[in-house]
Design a protein around this motif. Structure first.
Motif, PDB file in Angstrom:
ATOM      1  N   HIS A   5      14.910 -57.669  -3.074  1.00 51.82           N
ATOM      2  CA  HIS A   5      16.064 -58.471  -2.658  1.00 51.82           C
ATOM      3  C   HIS A   5      15.679 -59.942  -2.549  1.00 51.82           C
ATOM      4  O   HIS A   5      14.535 -60.268  -2.259  1.00 51.82           O
ATOM      5  CB  HIS A   5      16.591 -57.994  -1.305  1.00 51.82           C
ATOM      6  CG  HIS A   5      17.054 -56.571  -1.290  1.00 51.82           C
ATOM      7  ND1 HIS A   5      16.163 -55.519  -1.263  1.00 51.82           N
ATOM      8  CD2 HIS A   5      18.290 -56.042  -1.294  1.00 51.82           C
ATOM      9  CE1 HIS A   5      16.847 -54.376  -1.243  1.00 51.82           C
ATOM     10  NE2 HIS A   5      18.144 -54.668  -1.265  1.00 51.82           N
ATOM     11  N   GLN A   6      16.647 -60.803  -2.791  1.00 55.60           N
ATOM     12  CA  GLN A   6      16.449 -62.230  -2.562  1.00 55.60           C
ATOM     13  C   GLN A   6      17.811 -62.902  -2.419  1.00 55.60           C
ATOM     14  O   GLN A   6      18.846 -62.316  -2.764  1.00 55.60           O
ATOM     15  CB  GLN A   6      15.651 -62.869  -3.702  1.00 55.60           C
ATOM     16  CG  GLN A   6      16.384 -62.942  -5.032  1.00 55.60           C
ATOM     17  CD  GLN A   6      15.555 -63.618  -6.115  1.00 55.60           C
ATOM     18  OE1 GLN A   6      14.337 -63.633  -6.065  1.00 55.60           O
ATOM     19  NE2 GLN A   6      16.235 -64.202  -7.088  1.00 55.60           N
ATOM     20  N   LEU A  10      21.440 -71.333  -5.553  1.00 52.26           N
ATOM     21  CA  LEU A  10      22.343 -72.306  -4.952  1.00 52.26           C
ATOM     22  C   LEU A  10      23.587 -72.479  -5.815  1.00 52.26           C
ATOM     23  O   LEU A  10      23.523 -72.485  -7.057  1.00 52.26           O
ATOM     24  CB  LEU A  10      21.620 -73.647  -4.788  1.00 52.26           C
ATOM     25  CG  LEU A  10      20.461 -73.674  -3.767  1.00 52.26           C
ATOM     26  CD1 LEU A  10      19.782 -75.037  -3.790  1.00 52.26           C
ATOM     27  CD2 LEU A  10      20.966 -73.333  -2.367  1.00 52.26           C
ATOM     28  N   ASN A  11      24.737 -72.616  -5.151  1.00 55.24           N
ATOM     29  CA  ASN A  11      26.025 -72.842  -5.819  1.00 55.24           C
ATOM     30  C   ASN A  11      26.470 -71.654  -6.690  1.00 55.24           C
ATOM     31  O   ASN A  11      27.326 -71.806  -7.563  1.00 55.24           O
ATOM     32  CB  ASN A  11      25.985 -74.112  -6.688  1.00 55.24           C
ATOM     33  CG  ASN A  11      25.641 -75.345  -5.877  1.00 55.24           C
ATOM     34  OD1 ASN A  11      26.109 -75.511  -4.743  1.00 55.24           O
ATOM     35  ND2 ASN A  11      24.820 -76.221  -6.454  1.00 55.24           N
ATOM     36  N   TYR A  12      25.859 -70.487  -6.463  1.00 53.91           N
ATOM     37  CA  TYR A  12      26.282 -69.304  -7.224  1.00 53.91           C
ATOM     38  C   TYR A  12      27.645 -68.828  -6.735  1.00 53.91           C
ATOM     39  O   TYR A  12      27.882 -68.691  -5.532  1.00 53.91           O
ATOM     40  CB  TYR A  12      25.274 -68.163  -7.083  1.00 53.91           C
ATOM     41  CG  TYR A  12      25.741 -66.861  -7.714  1.00 53.91           C
ATOM     42  CD1 TYR A  12      25.699 -66.683  -9.087  1.00 53.91           C
ATOM     43  CD2 TYR A  12      26.257 -65.831  -6.923  1.00 53.91           C
ATOM     44  CE1 TYR A  12      26.136 -65.506  -9.665  1.00 53.91           C
ATOM     45  CE2 TYR A  12      26.692 -64.644  -7.484  1.00 53.91           C
ATOM     46  CZ  TYR A  12      26.630 -64.490  -8.856  1.00 53.91           C
ATOM     47  OH  TYR A  12      27.074 -63.322  -9.422  1.00 53.91           O
ATOM     48  N   ASP A  85      28.576 -60.304   2.041  1.00 55.56           N
ATOM     49  CA  ASP A  85      27.722 -61.439   1.683  1.00 55.56           C
ATOM     50  C   ASP A  85      27.046 -61.186   0.342  1.00 55.56           C
ATOM     51  O   ASP A  85      26.590 -60.070   0.050  1.00 55.56           O
ATOM     52  CB  ASP A  85      26.649 -61.650   2.757  1.00 55.56           C
ATOM     53  CG  ASP A  85      27.243 -62.110   4.083  1.00 55.56           C
ATOM     54  OD1 ASP A  85      28.342 -62.718   4.049  1.00 55.56           O
ATOM     55  OD2 ASP A  85      26.635 -61.848   5.136  1.00 55.56           O
ATOM     56  N   VAL A  86      26.980 -62.229  -0.477  1.00 57.34           N
ATOM     57  CA  VAL A  86      26.350 -62.117  -1.787  1.00 57.34           C
ATOM     58  C   VAL A  86      24.841 -61.999  -1.626  1.00 57.34           C
ATOM     59  O   VAL A  86      24.218 -62.759  -0.880  1.00 57.34           O
ATOM     60  CB  VAL A  86      26.688 -63.332  -2.673  1.00 57.34           C
ATOM     61  CG1 VAL A  86      25.978 -63.207  -4.026  1.00 57.34           C
ATOM     62  CG2 VAL A  86      28.183 -63.452  -2.863  1.00 57.34           C
ATOM     63  N   LEU A  87      24.280 -61.017  -2.323  1.00 53.88           N
ATOM     64  CA  LEU A  87      22.842 -60.782  -2.277  1.00 53.88           C
ATOM     65  C   LEU A  87      22.371 -60.459  -3.682  1.00 53.88           C
ATOM     66  O   LEU A  87      23.065 -59.783  -4.444  1.00 53.88           O
ATOM     67  CB  LEU A  87      22.534 -59.622  -1.329  1.00 53.88           C
ATOM     68  CG  LEU A  87      21.061 -59.308  -1.062  1.00 53.88           C
ATOM     69  CD1 LEU A  87      20.415 -60.450  -0.286  1.00 53.88           C
ATOM     70  CD2 LEU A  87      20.939 -57.992  -0.294  1.00 53.88           C
ATOM     71  N   ASN A 171      24.257 -58.130  -6.476  1.00 56.54           N
ATOM     72  CA  ASN A 171      24.227 -56.745  -6.015  1.00 56.54           C
ATOM     73  C   ASN A 171      25.527 -55.982  -6.253  1.00 56.54           C
ATOM     74  O   ASN A 171      25.628 -54.804  -5.912  1.00 56.54           O
ATOM     75  CB  ASN A 171      23.863 -56.672  -4.521  1.00 56.54           C
ATOM     76  CG  ASN A 171      24.918 -57.302  -3.630  1.00 56.54           C
ATOM     77  OD1 ASN A 171      25.646 -58.205  -4.040  1.00 56.54           O
ATOM     78  ND2 ASN A 171      25.001 -56.845  -2.389  1.00 56.54           N
ATOM     79  N   ILE A 172      26.518 -56.629  -6.871  1.00 58.18           N
ATOM     80  CA  ILE A 172      27.708 -55.880  -7.288  1.00 58.18           C
ATOM     81  C   ILE A 172      27.385 -55.059  -8.534  1.00 58.18           C
ATOM     82  O   ILE A 172      28.093 -54.128  -8.886  1.00 58.18           O
ATOM     83  CB  ILE A 172      28.892 -56.835  -7.543  1.00 58.18           C
ATOM     84  CG1 ILE A 172      30.215 -56.078  -7.432  1.00 58.18           C
ATOM     85  CG2 ILE A 172      28.780 -57.526  -8.903  1.00 58.18           C
ATOM     86  CD1 ILE A 172      31.438 -56.966  -7.343  1.00 58.18           C
TER      87      ILE A 172
END
Length: 328
Positions: A5-6, A10-12, A85-87, A171-172
């Motif tokens: 995981h990370q 930025l700005n994704y 949350d985006v991961l 992670n989608i």
């Protein structure tokens, strides 16, 4: 963060256009599941294990039911992830996810069932005496071989992606980003060939049966012909709902096809398959019409007194008297 995981770059920002696909999975998955569950239950309860030709219909119905359930689960999963949350996670972690794994297996299984059944029909036409002697072991092989090959394909890809240096994706876990390029190509060509090859097979079967059985009044030949026509009609529908969209999508013809339209065609094929089953086999319609709107059953000309090859094959097996009633 763990090694799988990370944080996102930025700005994704996720592509909002891809969210439409989630709605398509949920809507079409729910509709297909609603239609196929009563059909699958009815077939499982009423079909003998020795009726190889009818188990073909059961296999298709169960495959559609499982795939519909998976598409619905995929849609719900993506809804949940989208609003979280985006991961970023590794591609290997994506492929170990049970939802993503089942999706890859179901896509392959759906492709391979069509090819397997076409080969089964070819065997039945070329060697009818030997085909009739095949027992439950052959039926088990026909039903399980697409599942086994699908699992093998998934495991090979998972092993390959696990051995490579990790690449992190949203992670989608959209399919185009979570699988290796060669596996994506494999799935595309598999889908195309598993429609194109059966079309060639059914064309050959049509020519052969016209030449050999064209003037025959044999009920068994007509019964086999009726059931073969059912799966050939499904393959014909797949040309317009699977093969053409896949070629259009993969080779980006005419500027390419929108992803939401592409997946809508793929899922629409499941609904079309259901109606081909029930229209071709009227005693199935007598059962499933209970869950359909009355106007829809009238639209497809439901006839409670008609009978199809399914019931007639049962009559042939159960009666020693000559049967002269013709089939469609």
């Amino acid at each position: 963060m763990s090694e799988d995981h990370q944080n996102p770059p930025l700005n994704y920002v996720r592509n909002e256009d891809l969210f439409v696909i989630t709605y398509i999975y949920v809507v079409f998955g729910a509709i297909t599941l609603f239609l196929n569950i009563p059909l699958a239950i009815y077939l499982l309860k009423t079909t003998s294990k020795n009726q190889k030709e009818l188990i073909v219909i059961i296999a298709l119905s169960l495959s559609d039911t499982v795939c519909a359930g998976q598409f619905l689960a995929m849609g719900i999963y993506r809804f949940v992830v989208w609003f979280s949350d985006v991961l970023f996670i590794s591609q290997a972690a994506c492929n170990r996810n049970i939802i993503v794994a089942s999706y890859q297996i179901c896509i392959q299984m759906d492709n391979l069932f069509g090819l397997t059944i076409a080969l089964d029909r070819l065997f039945a036409v070329l060697l009818p005496v030997r085909y009739n002697k095949c027992g439950p072991g052959y039926t088990f092989f026909i039903v399980t071989s697409p599942v086994a090959v699908s699992l093998l394909g998934y495991c090979i890809h998972l092993l390959a992606i696990s051995l490579l240096p990790p690449k992190f994706v949203d992670n989608i876990c959209f399919n185009f980003s979570s699988v290796l390029p060669w596996f994506r190509n494999y799935l595309a060509y598999q889908r195309m060939l598993c429609v194109f090859i059966p079309i060639i097979i059914y064309f050959f079967i049509y020519i052969r049966m016209k030449l050999r059985y064209g003037n025959s009044n044999s009920v068994l030949n007509k019964g086999m012909r009726h059931l073969t026509k059912t799966v050939s009609f499904i393959t014909l529908a797949s040309v317009f709902l699977v093969l053409i969209p896949e070629v259009w999508w993969y080779f980006t013809l005419f500027g390419g096809m929108d992803a939401s339209i592409y997946f809508m065609f793929i899922l629409l094929k499941k609904i079309v398959t259901f109606f081909i089953h029930t229209i071709r086999h009227r005693e199935l319609m007598k059962h499933v019409h209970k869950v359909l709107p009355r106007k829809l059953t009238k639209l497809i000309n439901f006839d409670a007194q008609s009978h199809s090859a399914v019931s007639k094959v049962k009559v042939i097996r159960e009666s020693s008297h000559p049967v002269t009633t013709s089939m469609r």
